[in-house]
Design a protein around this motif. Structure first.
Motif, mmCIF file in Angstrom:
data_model
loop_
_atom_site.group_PDB
_atom_site.id
_atom_site.type_symbol
_atom_site.label_atom_id
_atom_site.label_comp_id
_atom_site.label_asym_id
_atom_site.label_seq_id
_atom_site.Cartn_x
_atom_site.Cartn_y
_atom_site.Cartn_z
ATOM 1 N N GLY A 50 41.275 23.504 30.659
ATOM 2 C CA GLY A 50 41.443 24.583 31.625
ATOM 3 C C GLY A 50 40.192 25.107 32.293
ATOM 4 N N LEU A 51 39.037 24.525 32.023
ATOM 5 C CA LEU A 51 37.813 25.046 32.627
ATOM 6 C C LEU A 51 37.823 24.871 34.138
ATOM 7 C CD1 LEU A 51 35.043 26.339 32.034
ATOM 8 C CD2 LEU A 51 34.103 24.019 31.866
ATOM 9 N N THR A 52 38.245 23.709 34.618
ATOM 10 C CA THR A 52 38.290 23.499 36.070
ATOM 11 C C THR A 52 39.320 24.424 36.717
ATOM 12 O OG1 THR A 52 39.775 21.611 35.677
ATOM 13 C CG2 THR A 52 37.448 21.133 36.071
ATOM 14 N N SER A 53 40.398 24.716 36.014
ATOM 15 C CA SER A 53 41.421 25.609 36.563
ATOM 16 C C SER A 53 40.871 27.018 36.748
ATOM 17 C CB SER A 53 42.639 25.630 35.635
ATOM 18 O OG SER A 53 43.154 24.335 35.432
ATOM 19 N N VAL A 57 40.211 29.192 40.387
ATOM 20 C CA VAL A 57 40.672 30.556 40.648
ATOM 21 C C VAL A 57 39.500 31.470 40.974
ATOM 22 C CG1 VAL A 57 41.845 32.569 39.687
ATOM 23 C CG2 VAL A 57 42.707 30.277 39.178
ATOM 24 N N LYS A 58 38.512 31.473 40.090
ATOM 25 C CA LYS A 58 37.415 32.436 40.218
ATOM 26 C C LYS A 58 36.509 32.141 41.409
ATOM 27 C CE LYS A 58 36.915 34.166 35.478
ATOM 28 N NZ LYS A 58 36.804 35.594 35.834
ATOM 29 N N GLU A 59 36.257 30.873 41.684
ATOM 30 C CA GLU A 59 35.281 30.527 42.716
ATOM 31 C C GLU A 59 35.884 30.352 44.100
ATOM 32 O OE1 GLU A 59 32.068 30.617 42.071
ATOM 33 O OE2 GLU A 59 32.565 31.132 39.980
ATOM 34 N N TYR A 60 37.175 30.041 44.172
ATOM 35 C CA TYR A 60 37.768 29.714 45.473
ATOM 36 C C TYR A 60 38.968 30.588 45.823
ATOM 37 C CZ TYR A 60 34.773 25.693 44.787
ATOM 38 O OH TYR A 60 33.681 24.896 44.552
ATOM 39 N N GLY A 61 39.419 31.396 44.870
ATOM 40 C CA GLY A 61 40.524 32.293 45.165
ATOM 41 C C GLY A 61 41.876 31.622 45.263
ATOM 42 N N PHE A 62 42.025 30.434 44.651
ATOM 43 C CA PHE A 62 43.317 29.754 44.665
ATOM 44 C C PHE A 62 44.219 30.298 43.557
ATOM 45 C CE2 PHE A 62 40.587 25.865 45.906
ATOM 46 C CZ PHE A 62 40.540 26.275 47.229
ATOM 47 N N ARG A 63 45.511 30.119 43.716
ATOM 48 C CA ARG A 63 46.476 30.297 42.639
ATOM 49 C C ARG A 63 46.718 28.911 42.046
ATOM 50 N NH1 ARG A 63 51.376 31.613 44.978
ATOM 51 N NH2 ARG A 63 50.548 30.818 46.953
ATOM 52 N N VAL A 64 46.665 28.791 40.720
ATOM 53 C CA VAL A 64 46.558 27.461 40.115
ATOM 54 C C VAL A 64 47.607 27.226 39.035
ATOM 55 C CG1 VAL A 64 45.062 25.947 38.744
ATOM 56 C CG2 VAL A 64 44.094 27.297 40.623
ATOM 57 N N PHE A 65 48.227 26.056 39.094
ATOM 58 C CA PHE A 65 48.976 25.510 37.970
ATOM 59 C C PHE A 65 48.060 24.521 37.269
ATOM 60 C CE2 PHE A 65 52.764 27.223 39.895
ATOM 61 C CZ PHE A 65 53.653 27.378 38.838
ATOM 62 N N ALA A 66 47.761 24.789 35.993
ATOM 63 C CA ALA A 66 46.912 23.910 35.188
ATOM 64 C C ALA A 66 47.813 22.930 34.453
ATOM 65 C CB ALA A 66 46.083 24.733 34.201
ATOM 66 N N ALA A 67 47.942 21.722 34.984
ATOM 67 C CA ALA A 67 48.904 20.743 34.475
ATOM 68 C C ALA A 67 48.189 19.659 33.679
ATOM 69 C CB ALA A 67 49.678 20.117 35.635
ATOM 70 N N ASP A 68 48.560 19.512 32.411
ATOM 71 C CA ASP A 68 47.916 18.512 31.562
ATOM 72 C C ASP A 68 48.899 18.073 30.484
ATOM 73 O OD1 ASP A 68 44.933 17.444 31.026
ATOM 74 O OD2 ASP A 68 45.960 17.702 29.111
ATOM 75 N N LEU A 69 48.836 16.795 30.130
ATOM 76 C CA LEU A 69 49.761 16.261 29.124
ATOM 77 C C LEU A 69 49.255 16.458 27.705
ATOM 78 C CD1 LEU A 69 52.333 14.657 28.437
ATOM 79 C CD2 LEU A 69 51.001 12.556 28.761
ATOM 80 N N SER A 84 40.040 36.880 31.777
ATOM 81 C CA SER A 84 40.553 38.001 32.587
ATOM 82 C C SER A 84 41.395 37.539 33.768
ATOM 83 C CB SER A 84 39.393 38.882 33.081
ATOM 84 O OG SER A 84 38.644 39.386 31.985
ATOM 85 N N LEU A 85 42.129 36.449 33.583
ATOM 86 C CA LEU A 85 43.015 35.946 34.628
ATOM 87 C C LEU A 85 44.465 36.210 34.240
ATOM 88 C CD1 LEU A 85 41.273 32.546 35.440
ATOM 89 C CD2 LEU A 85 41.060 34.725 36.660
ATOM 90 N N THR A 86 45.297 36.468 35.227
ATOM 91 C CA THR A 86 46.695 36.819 35.008
ATOM 92 C C THR A 86 47.608 35.633 35.297
ATOM 93 O OG1 THR A 86 47.085 37.490 37.301
ATOM 94 C CG2 THR A 86 46.133 39.152 35.801
ATOM 95 N N PRO A 87 48.865 35.683 34.808
ATOM 96 C CA PRO A 87 49.814 34.604 35.119
ATOM 97 C C PRO A 87 50.069 34.445 36.616
ATOM 98 C CG PRO A 87 50.593 35.892 33.261
ATOM 99 C CD PRO A 87 49.413 36.632 33.815
ATOM 100 N N GLU A 88 49.863 35.505 37.387
ATOM 101 C CA GLU A 88 50.028 35.391 38.836
ATOM 102 C C GLU A 88 48.909 34.551 39.449
ATOM 103 O OE1 GLU A 88 50.261 38.334 37.172
ATOM 104 O OE2 GLU A 88 52.472 38.286 37.273
ATOM 105 N N GLN A 89 47.775 34.487 38.756
ATOM 106 C CA GLN A 89 46.642 33.717 39.254
ATOM 107 C C GLN A 89 46.623 32.290 38.722
ATOM 108 O OE1 GLN A 89 43.831 36.799 37.768
ATOM 109 N NE2 GLN A 89 42.821 36.556 39.758
ATOM 110 N N ILE A 90 47.064 32.123 37.472
ATOM 111 C CA ILE A 90 46.916 30.820 36.826
ATOM 112 C C ILE A 90 47.991 30.644 35.758
ATOM 113 C CG2 ILE A 90 45.276 31.714 35.105
ATOM 114 C CD1 ILE A 90 43.742 29.044 35.420
ATOM 115 N N MET A 91 48.568 29.438 35.716
ATOM 116 C CA MET A 91 49.654 29.176 34.779
ATOM 117 C C MET A 91 49.451 27.816 34.117
ATOM 118 S SD MET A 91 52.436 30.212 33.347
ATOM 119 C CE MET A 91 52.831 31.626 34.398
#
Length: 237
Positions: A50-53, A57-69, A84-91
């Motif tokens: 999840g580091l890239t995710s 979010v923090k550097e580019y202001g995207f909303r992110v789905f962190a998808a990994d198997l 300090s990220l919320t589910p609205e920002q990252i899942m």
């Protein structure tokens, strides 16, 4: 190159979370002059721990789905909360790249760092991935590669750490451009050798990690002169 965004991150945290050559530095170079809009919904495909995710979010202001198997989404959720990220920002989501659980045209962009080479060598794969990206949306990929494919005569330095079967995941920019070009429905395709190589490898080899220790054999023998990272940027028609 310089990495002003990546260098703000704690070295201990980075070494704890990375699973190969420093992925946030790769993302920083990959997204130079990117065209993804602020607030876009982005899938981090093969997000690992999840580091890239977090970085997206923090550097580019995207909303992110962190998808990994292979990573535990519960562990990733705890990490995101600690950052300090919320589910609205990252899942976080456990997802197989071959069977993504998303509706058509869900994402403004997909970013994939240091993992596409495991599943994307199938010429049919991109045709499965494109539908989840909106028309006009982008795919940004960074993969470990070779400066020039040498599978017919593998340098002995590389065989100190990797088998021929493992090295078959690595290819040059020409290989990737030819492969990606076979898929219909893309435009503005750009495939090029990245500047990031020595720096991202140095960060990885400094880790107290059994896989990093294994990779040191080849790199200390000079195997890095055959390797690079390849960027692939395309847009869905």
């Amino acid at each position: 190159m310089n990495y002003p965004r990546s260098n703000r991150y704690d070295t201990h945290l980075v070494r704890q979370k990375i699973m190969g050559p420093n992925p946030i530095k790769l993302v920083e170079e990959l997204l130079l002059n990117h065209q993804i809009p602020q607030g876009a919904l982005v899938m981090d495909l093969g997000s690992g721990q999840g580091l890239t995710s977090v970085f997206l979010v923090k550097e580019y202001g995207f909303r992110v789905f962190a998808a990994d198997l292979w990573s535990d989404p519960t562990d990733n959720k705890r990490f995101f909360e600690a950052m300090s990220l919320t589910p609205e920002q990252i899942m976080p989501l456990k997802a197989d790249a071959e069977n993504l659980p998303f509706a058509a045209e869900t994402f403004d962009a997909v970013v994939c760092t240091d993992s596409y080479n495991y599943f994307g060598r199938d010429p049919a794969y991109l045709g499965k991935l494109l539908p989840v990206i909106k028309h006009g949306g982008f795919l940004y990929i960074a993969v470990p590669g070779m400066k020039k494919d040498c599978h017919d005569l593998i340098p002995p330095e590389l065989l100190l750490s990797w088998t021929p079967e493992q090295l078959d995941y690595l290819h040059d920019a020409v290989y990737w451009k030819n492969l990606i070009s076979q898929t219909e429905g893309i435009e503005n395709l750009s495939v090029y050798e990245m500047e990031s190589n020595e720096e991202v490898w140095d960060d990885w080899l400094a880790c107290d990690n059994e896989y990093a220790e294994g990779d040191r054999k080849s790199m200390e023998a000079g195997g890095g002169r055959y390797l690079n990272f390849v960027a692939i940027v395309l847009q869905r028609k």
